[in-house]
Motif scaffolding. Structure first.
Motif, PDB file in Angstrom:
ATOM      1  N   PHE A  38       0.877  -1.160   0.000  1.00 53.04           N
ATOM      2  CA  PHE A  38       0.000   0.000   0.000  1.00 53.04           C
ATOM      3  C   PHE A  38       0.918   1.215   0.000  1.00 53.04           C
ATOM      4  N   PHE A  39       0.554   2.263  -0.706  1.00 49.64           N
ATOM      5  CA  PHE A  39       1.355   3.476  -0.755  1.00 49.64           C
ATOM      6  C   PHE A  39       0.605   4.590  -0.041  1.00 49.64           C
ATOM      7  N   VAL A  40       1.206   5.099   1.034  1.00 50.02           N
ATOM      8  CA  VAL A  40       0.618   6.178   1.815  1.00 50.02           C
ATOM      9  C   VAL A  40       1.229   7.489   1.343  1.00 50.02           C
ATOM     10  N   GLY A  41       0.369   8.408   0.934  1.00 51.04           N
ATOM     11  CA  GLY A  41       0.797   9.739   0.534  1.00 51.04           C
ATOM     12  C   GLY A  41       0.447  10.734   1.622  1.00 51.04           C
ATOM     13  N   THR A  42       1.437  11.505   2.056  1.00 53.19           N
ATOM     14  CA  THR A  42       1.230  12.518   3.087  1.00 53.19           C
ATOM     15  C   THR A  42       1.742  13.856   2.567  1.00 53.19           C
ATOM     16  N   VAL A  43       1.582  14.892   3.386  1.00 52.96           N
ATOM     17  CA  VAL A  43       2.003  16.238   3.004  1.00 52.96           C
ATOM     18  C   VAL A  43       3.049  16.729   4.005  1.00 52.96           C
ATOM     19  N   PRO A  49       4.616  16.868  -1.413  1.00 53.88           N
ATOM     20  CA  PRO A  49       4.087  15.521  -1.179  1.00 53.88           C
ATOM     21  C   PRO A  49       5.182  14.553  -0.748  1.00 53.88           C
ATOM     22  N   HIS A  50       4.776  13.511  -0.070  1.00 51.52           N
ATOM     23  CA  HIS A  50       5.664  12.421   0.325  1.00 51.52           C
ATOM     24  C   HIS A  50       4.860  11.132   0.184  1.00 51.52           C
ATOM     25  N   ALA A  51       5.464  10.094  -0.365  1.00 52.17           N
ATOM     26  CA  ALA A  51       4.804   8.791  -0.482  1.00 52.17           C
ATOM     27  C   ALA A  51       5.768   7.697  -0.056  1.00 52.17           C
ATOM     28  N   THR A  71       9.744   8.376  11.342  1.00 53.17           N
ATOM     29  CA  THR A  71       9.690   8.392   9.876  1.00 53.17           C
ATOM     30  C   THR A  71       9.082   9.701   9.381  1.00 53.17           C
ATOM     31  N   ARG A  72       9.378  10.032   8.147  1.00 55.62           N
ATOM     32  CA  ARG A  72       8.791  11.224   7.522  1.00 55.62           C
ATOM     33  C   ARG A  72       7.269  11.100   7.530  1.00 55.62           C
ATOM     34  N   ARG A  73       6.729   9.911   7.252  1.00 64.17           N
ATOM     35  CA  ARG A  73       5.276   9.705   7.214  1.00 64.17           C
ATOM     36  C   ARG A  73       4.655  10.047   8.569  1.00 64.17           C
ATOM     37  N   ALA A  74       5.233   9.536   9.663  1.00 65.35           N
ATOM     38  CA  ALA A  74       4.677   9.791  10.994  1.00 65.35           C
ATOM     39  C   ALA A  74       4.782  11.269  11.358  1.00 65.35           C
ATOM     40  N   ARG A  75       5.885  11.897  11.028  1.00 61.92           N
ATOM     41  CA  ARG A  75       6.037  13.325  11.325  1.00 61.92           C
ATOM     42  C   ARG A  75       5.040  14.150  10.520  1.00 61.92           C
ATOM     43  N   ASN A  76       4.844  13.775   9.253  1.00 59.93           N
ATOM     44  CA  ASN A  76       3.856  14.484   8.437  1.00 59.93           C
ATOM     45  C   ASN A  76       2.453  14.322   9.006  1.00 59.93           C
ATOM     46  N   LEU A  77       2.087  13.098   9.382  1.00 59.02           N
ATOM     47  CA  LEU A  77       0.740  12.854   9.907  1.00 59.02           C
ATOM     48  C   LEU A  77       0.506  13.564  11.234  1.00 59.02           C
ATOM     49  N   ALA A  78       1.556  13.728  12.041  1.00 58.07           N
ATOM     50  CA  ALA A  78       1.415  14.448  13.306  1.00 58.07           C
ATOM     51  C   ALA A  78       1.067  15.913  13.054  1.00 58.07           C
ATOM     52  N   ALA A  79       1.598  16.474  11.969  1.00 61.27           N
ATOM     53  CA  ALA A  79       1.340  17.879  11.643  1.00 61.27           C
ATOM     54  C   ALA A  79       0.069  18.057  10.823  1.00 61.27           C
ATOM     55  N   PRO A  81      -3.009  15.325   9.343  1.00 61.61           N
ATOM     56  CA  PRO A  81      -3.447  13.941   9.186  1.00 61.61           C
ATOM     57  C   PRO A  81      -3.995  13.581   7.800  1.00 61.61           C
ATOM     58  N   ALA A  82      -4.149  14.563   6.903  1.00 59.60           N
ATOM     59  CA  ALA A  82      -4.679  14.274   5.565  1.00 59.60           C
ATOM     60  C   ALA A  82      -3.717  13.375   4.810  1.00 59.60           C
ATOM     61  N   CYS A  83      -4.253  12.337   4.187  1.00 60.44           N
ATOM     62  CA  CYS A  83      -3.402  11.416   3.433  1.00 60.44           C
ATOM     63  C   CYS A  83      -4.220  10.628   2.413  1.00 60.44           C
ATOM     64  N   THR A  84      -3.483   9.955   1.549  1.00 65.99           N
ATOM     65  CA  THR A  84      -4.076   9.003   0.614  1.00 65.99           C
ATOM     66  C   THR A  84      -3.411   7.657   0.838  1.00 65.99           C
ATOM     67  N   VAL A  85      -4.130   6.596   0.504  1.00 67.53           N
ATOM     68  CA  VAL A  85      -3.570   5.251   0.527  1.00 67.53           C
ATOM     69  C   VAL A  85      -4.013   4.576  -0.758  1.00 67.53           C
ATOM     70  N   SER A  86      -3.041   4.076  -1.525  1.00 69.81           N
ATOM     71  CA  SER A  86      -3.350   3.442  -2.813  1.00 69.81           C
ATOM     72  C   SER A  86      -2.820   2.019  -2.832  1.00 69.81           C
ATOM     73  N   VAL A  87      -3.537   1.150  -3.539  1.00 72.18           N
ATOM     74  CA  VAL A  87      -3.124  -0.250  -3.654  1.00 72.18           C
ATOM     75  C   VAL A  87      -3.735  -0.858  -4.914  1.00 72.18           C
ATOM     76  N   ARG A  88      -3.023  -1.798  -5.502  1.00 72.19           N
ATOM     77  CA  ARG A  88      -3.552  -2.587  -6.618  1.00 72.19           C
ATOM     78  C   ARG A  88      -4.022  -3.916  -6.055  1.00 72.19           C
ATOM     79  N   LEU A  89      -5.336  -4.111  -6.068  1.00 73.22           N
ATOM     80  CA  LEU A  89      -5.938  -5.367  -5.613  1.00 73.22           C
ATOM     81  C   LEU A  89      -6.227  -6.242  -6.820  1.00 73.22           C
ATOM     82  N   ARG A  90      -6.760  -7.427  -6.598  1.00 75.10           N
ATOM     83  CA  ARG A  90      -7.096  -8.328  -7.702  1.00 75.10           C
ATOM     84  C   ARG A  90      -8.194  -7.707  -8.559  1.00 75.10           C
TER      85      ARG A  90
END
Length: 173
Positions: A38-43, A49-51, A71-79, A81-90
């Motif tokens: 899964f790819f988490v995109g944060t700001v 952007p950061h993914a 991690t950059r992701r956790a620091r971004n989410l602390a400031a 919380p807006a994010c995206t999560v992308s994944v390729r499922l079946r």
């Protein structure tokens, strides 16, 4: 909110809107053993952007993922919380948009850790801090790793298998 409040067909070829149940059921049926990324995109604080790829799981109609506190992701989410999560499922590419918040509730931590253990990652709850395990991605830093839950605002699905289509589901009023 587990069911969309509105659905918008984005397909321009005449295919019908995809039901949310297709995406939800695929998310619910995947396991950590499938090794989906899964790819988490944060700001970042400056707006850039950061993914990053993460292991995530769908438990009780919500998406959860883990992040090391430094991690950059956790620091971004602390400031922010807006994010995206992308994944390729079946047969379906899915992008989820919302807010991710860290969880410290021992009951939720244990419930999600149990699902991770069932899938092969031997997560153990560390008080209300998060998880520890014998192994984790090298980029996560030292344990404990924090658990985040995505509060879903909107989702997009693009089918890569029959029946084809593209749809947006809105979960907020």
């Amino acid at each position: 909110m587990t069911e969309p409040q509105a659905t918008r067909n984005l397909d321009r070829s005449g295919a019908a809107a995809l039901p949310w149940s297709r995406a939800r059921d695929l998310l619910a049926s995947q396991t950590p053993k499938e090794d989906l990324t899964f790819f988490v995109g944060t700001v970042r604080p400056g707006g850039q952007p950061h993914a990053a790829g993460v292991g995530a799981i769908w438990v009780d109609d919500a998406l959860y993922f883990v992040s090391g506190p430094g991690t950059r992701r956790a620091r971004n989410l602390a400031a922010n919380p807006a994010c995206t999560v992308s994944v390729r499922l079946r047969g379906l590419d899915v992008t989820l948009e919302g807010d991710a918040h860290r969880l410290t509730d021992p009951e939720t931590l244990e419930r999600v850790a149990a699902v991770y253990r069932e899938g092969g990652w031997p997560a153990t709850v560390v008080d209300d801090e998060g998880f520890t395990a014998p192994f984790m991605a090298a980029s996560a830093g030292p344990a404990p790793w924090h658990l985040y839950r995505l509060t879903l605002h909107r989702a997009f699905g693009v089918a890569t298998a029959e029946p084809h289509g593209a749809t947006r589901w809105d979960f907020t009023r």
